[in-house]
Design a protein around this motif. Structure first.
Motif, mmCIF file in Angstrom:
data_model
loop_
_atom_site.group_PDB
_atom_site.id
_atom_site.type_symbol
_atom_site.label_atom_id
_atom_site.label_comp_id
_atom_site.label_asym_id
_atom_site.label_seq_id
_atom_site.Cartn_x
_atom_site.Cartn_y
_atom_site.Cartn_z
ATOM 1 N N ALA A 1 0.843 -1.194 0.000
ATOM 2 C CA ALA A 1 0.000 0.000 0.000
ATOM 3 C C ALA A 1 0.875 1.239 0.000
ATOM 4 N N SER A 2 0.447 2.245 -0.720
ATOM 5 C CA SER A 2 1.176 3.506 -0.753
ATOM 6 C C SER A 2 1.112 4.193 0.599
ATOM 7 N N ARG A 3 2.228 4.780 0.992
ATOM 8 C CA ARG A 3 2.236 5.584 2.212
ATOM 9 C C ARG A 3 1.524 6.920 2.005
ATOM 10 N N LEU A 4 1.323 7.300 0.742
ATOM 11 C CA LEU A 4 0.684 8.581 0.450
ATOM 12 C C LEU A 4 -0.834 8.482 0.465
ATOM 13 N N GLY A 5 -1.373 7.286 0.301
ATOM 14 C CA GLY A 5 -2.807 7.084 0.338
ATOM 15 C C GLY A 5 -3.535 7.920 -0.695
ATOM 16 N N ALA A 6 -4.665 8.480 -0.273
ATOM 17 C CA ALA A 6 -5.511 9.244 -1.188
ATOM 18 C C ALA A 6 -4.876 10.568 -1.596
ATOM 19 N N ASP A 7 -3.797 10.996 -0.934
ATOM 20 C CA ASP A 7 -3.151 12.265 -1.276
ATOM 21 C C ASP A 7 -2.270 12.171 -2.516
ATOM 22 N N GLY A 8 -2.011 10.949 -3.011
ATOM 23 C CA GLY A 8 -1.052 10.770 -4.089
ATOM 24 C C GLY A 8 -1.288 11.648 -5.315
ATOM 25 N N PRO A 9 -2.484 11.628 -5.925
ATOM 26 C CA PRO A 9 -2.683 12.431 -7.136
ATOM 27 C C PRO A 9 -2.457 13.927 -6.928
ATOM 28 N N LEU A 10 -2.928 14.470 -5.813
ATOM 29 C CA LEU A 10 -2.748 15.903 -5.559
ATOM 30 C C LEU A 10 -1.273 16.249 -5.366
ATOM 31 N N LEU A 11 -0.556 15.432 -4.579
ATOM 32 C CA LEU A 11 0.871 15.678 -4.374
ATOM 33 C C LEU A 11 1.643 15.488 -5.669
ATOM 34 N N GLY A 12 1.259 14.481 -6.454
ATOM 35 C CA GLY A 12 1.918 14.285 -7.741
ATOM 36 C C GLY A 12 1.695 15.448 -8.674
ATOM 37 N N ALA A 13 0.494 16.037 -8.641
ATOM 38 C CA ALA A 13 0.212 17.204 -9.473
ATOM 39 C C ALA A 13 1.106 18.375 -9.080
ATOM 40 N N ALA A 14 1.250 18.617 -7.784
ATOM 41 C CA ALA A 14 2.103 19.717 -7.334
ATOM 42 C C ALA A 14 3.564 19.477 -7.717
ATOM 43 N N TYR A 15 4.021 18.231 -7.559
ATOM 44 C CA TYR A 15 5.397 17.922 -7.941
ATOM 45 C C TYR A 15 5.591 18.093 -9.441
ATOM 46 N N ALA A 16 4.625 17.629 -10.228
ATOM 47 C CA ALA A 16 4.731 17.773 -11.678
ATOM 48 C C ALA A 16 4.841 19.236 -12.073
ATOM 49 N N ALA A 17 4.146 20.114 -11.349
ATOM 50 C CA ALA A 17 4.196 21.540 -11.660
ATOM 51 C C ALA A 17 5.555 22.158 -11.359
ATOM 52 N N LEU A 18 6.354 21.487 -10.541
ATOM 53 C CA LEU A 18 7.704 21.980 -10.228
ATOM 54 C C LEU A 18 8.751 21.537 -11.240
ATOM 55 N N ARG A 19 8.395 20.638 -12.141
ATOM 56 C CA ARG A 19 9.415 20.040 -13.004
ATOM 57 C C ARG A 19 10.124 21.058 -13.890
ATOM 58 N N THR A 20 9.421 22.123 -14.311
ATOM 59 C CA THR A 20 10.072 23.144 -15.120
ATOM 60 C C THR A 20 11.280 23.714 -14.396
ATOM 61 N N VAL A 21 11.122 23.966 -13.103
ATOM 62 C CA VAL A 21 12.222 24.515 -12.306
ATOM 63 C C VAL A 21 13.293 23.458 -12.080
ATOM 64 N N LEU A 22 12.887 22.248 -11.723
ATOM 65 C CA LEU A 22 13.865 21.205 -11.413
ATOM 66 C C LEU A 22 14.661 20.784 -12.644
ATOM 67 N N GLU A 23 14.022 20.797 -13.812
ATOM 68 C CA GLU A 23 14.713 20.380 -15.029
ATOM 69 C C GLU A 23 15.484 21.512 -15.697
ATOM 70 N N ASP A 24 15.070 22.753 -15.455
ATOM 71 C CA ASP A 24 15.747 23.894 -16.066
ATOM 72 C C ASP A 24 15.754 25.050 -15.075
ATOM 73 N N PRO A 25 16.601 24.987 -14.032
ATOM 74 C CA PRO A 25 16.593 26.029 -13.010
ATOM 75 C C PRO A 25 16.880 27.422 -13.552
ATOM 76 N N GLY A 26 17.601 27.509 -14.658
ATOM 77 C CA GLY A 26 17.924 28.811 -15.227
ATOM 78 C C GLY A 26 16.745 29.497 -15.873
#
Length: 430
Positions: free
Chosen positions: A391-416
């Motif tokens: 079982a996931s430790r994130l439970g029902a929060d997974g999709p929302l947390l994944g959405a927020a993380y996905a929104a950070l990818r622009t910064v993480l992949e291209d900090p400049g």
């Protein structure tokens, strides 16, 4: 000599590697960064300086002496600057959260919302009110949105914001980008909180749950890159496939439609037109029905997020035979459906997320039994090299947390690429 384009790409990659190394570690010295990513200290120094000037890293005090040379300073990710904004549209709820570069949720709000068979416009206007509150809250803490990702329970056309089919919402061929842009643009006299370059992404909730599991949840204790199947459930059942640390999306972006895999070919009719689909035996409505409940009765007339799952768990804990039998039947159906995926893909793990994570104690035994009967390699721990089922430790929060993380990818992949907010909020899809 490398071309300017090649040099720029290499620098961008190395900036990303430095930022990710510090973000993953929490705090790290320059020497530690150099050792982690395989560059010299001299090569790391200008990259760190650039990230410090951009406000993405900050000095966190003196590093512990290593016994050689002068001690350096520890680096950590700034608690201000860019934040990923994640939003979730569920059948009966809406949620928004903001995540900083440390992976810490800095603001979050959720509310009941009867979205089933509602047009996208009213749903997105309700969502906009939540977004406005979250962005105002993080602005007070020196954070600005780096991106917005919206999780939906349906098929999303690859590289677009178009929901091709979300049966439990009743949406077909719904392009959310215009509605989101209109709903999220503040009034002329309102304070601007969005950058003109903020990317807007819409994705399937199961995919985002898998991304959260991979980056934030540990993927059942596996070290990345990982190979696993992530199964999540709300009103329906979806799955996401991670191969070598990357989502397997399929040619059209529809990979992982587990809920309509037939488990009993001559079984119950399904709204999709087929018979015996997994959702008819392991979907929320099916489990409630088999347990002697209706969705309305289960939620006491108020279909809030997680309430029905919590009720099922309480009834099972109390020994209710109908509920335990319904969950056992759901696990059996899941095991039948997943056996084909395990035989075909040979994943290292199957992770249960969403509502299924909270019901895992009653679902897992029959699921594992079916996998043991139907797959080439028995599930762990029956065999050390077996497929882990957890079982996931994130439970029902997974999709929302994944959405927020996905929104950070622009910064993480291209900090400049980060910049200061502008006064004109616009959006681009990607």
């Amino acid at each position: 000599m490398p071309s300017p384009d090649t040099q720029h790409a290499l620098r961008r990659r190395n900036l990303s590697r430095v930022l990710r190394a510090v973000a993953d570690a929490g705090t790290m010295s320059r020497a530690g960064v150099a050792a982690r990513i395989g560059l010299t200290r001299a090569g790391v120094a200008p990259l760190v300086d650039e990230l410090l000037r951009a406000g993405l890293l900050v000095e966190a005090g003196r590093a512990a002496p290593s016994g050689r040379g002068r001690p350096g300073s520890e680096l950590t990710v700034s608690d201000s600057g860019p934040a990923g904004i994640g939003a979730e549209i569920g059948v009966d709820h809406l949620a928004v959260c903001a995540m900083d570069l440390r992976g810490t949720v800095r603001a979050r709000v959720a509310t009941d919302s009867a979205n089933r068979h509602s047009e996208p416009g009213p749903v997105l206007r309700r969502l906009s009110a939540l977004l406005a509150g979250v962005t105002a809250e993080i602005a007070a803490e020196g954070l600005r949105p780096a991106g917005l990702t919206v999780a939906v329970p349906g098929l999303v056309a690859r590289g677009s914001a178009t929901v091709v089919h979300a049966p439990n919402l009743g949406w077909r061929s719904a392009d959310l980008a215009p509605e989101l842009a209109a709903a999220l643009t503040p009034a002329p006299d309102a304070a601007a909180v969005y950058d003109a370059r903020v990317p807007l992404t819409v994705d399937n909730e199961a995919n985002l749950g898998a991304l959260a599991e991979l980056r934030l949840g540990g993927a059942g204790g596996l070290a990345a890159p990982a190979d696993f199947v992530h199964v999540s459930a709300e009103a329906g059942i979806g799955a996401a496939i991670v191969v070598d640390g990357q989502l397997l999306r399929g040619a059209r972006g529809f990979a992982g439609e587990l809920g309509h895999v037939p488990v009993y070919p001559d079984g119950r009719p399904c709204a999709c037109g087929g018979r015996g689909c997994l959702e008819q035996y392991a979907g929320e409505a099916a489990v409630l029905r088999a347990g002697g409940l209706t969705p309305e009765r289960a939620a006491g007339g108020h279909p809030g997020p997680g309430e029905r799952t919590a009720l099922l768990a309480r009834r099972a804990t109390d020994g209710n035979a109908a509920t335990i039998g319904a969950l056992r039947e759901a696990g059996t159906a899941l095991g039948i459906a997943l056996a084909g995926a395990v035989n075909l893909l040979d994943p290292r793990a199957v992770i249960l997320g969403g509502a299924l994570a909270g019901l895992a104690p009653w679902v897992l035994p029959s699921l594992e039994r079916e996998l043991a009967l139907r797959t080439a390699v028995a599930p762990a721990p029956a065999r050390p090299d077996g497929c882990l089922v957890a079982a996931s430790r994130l439970g029902a929060d997974g999709p929302l947390l994944g959405a927020a993380y996905a929104a950070l990818r622009t910064v993480l992949e291209d900090p400049g690429s980060t910049g200061a907010p502008t006064h004109s909020p616009q959006y681009r899809t990607g």
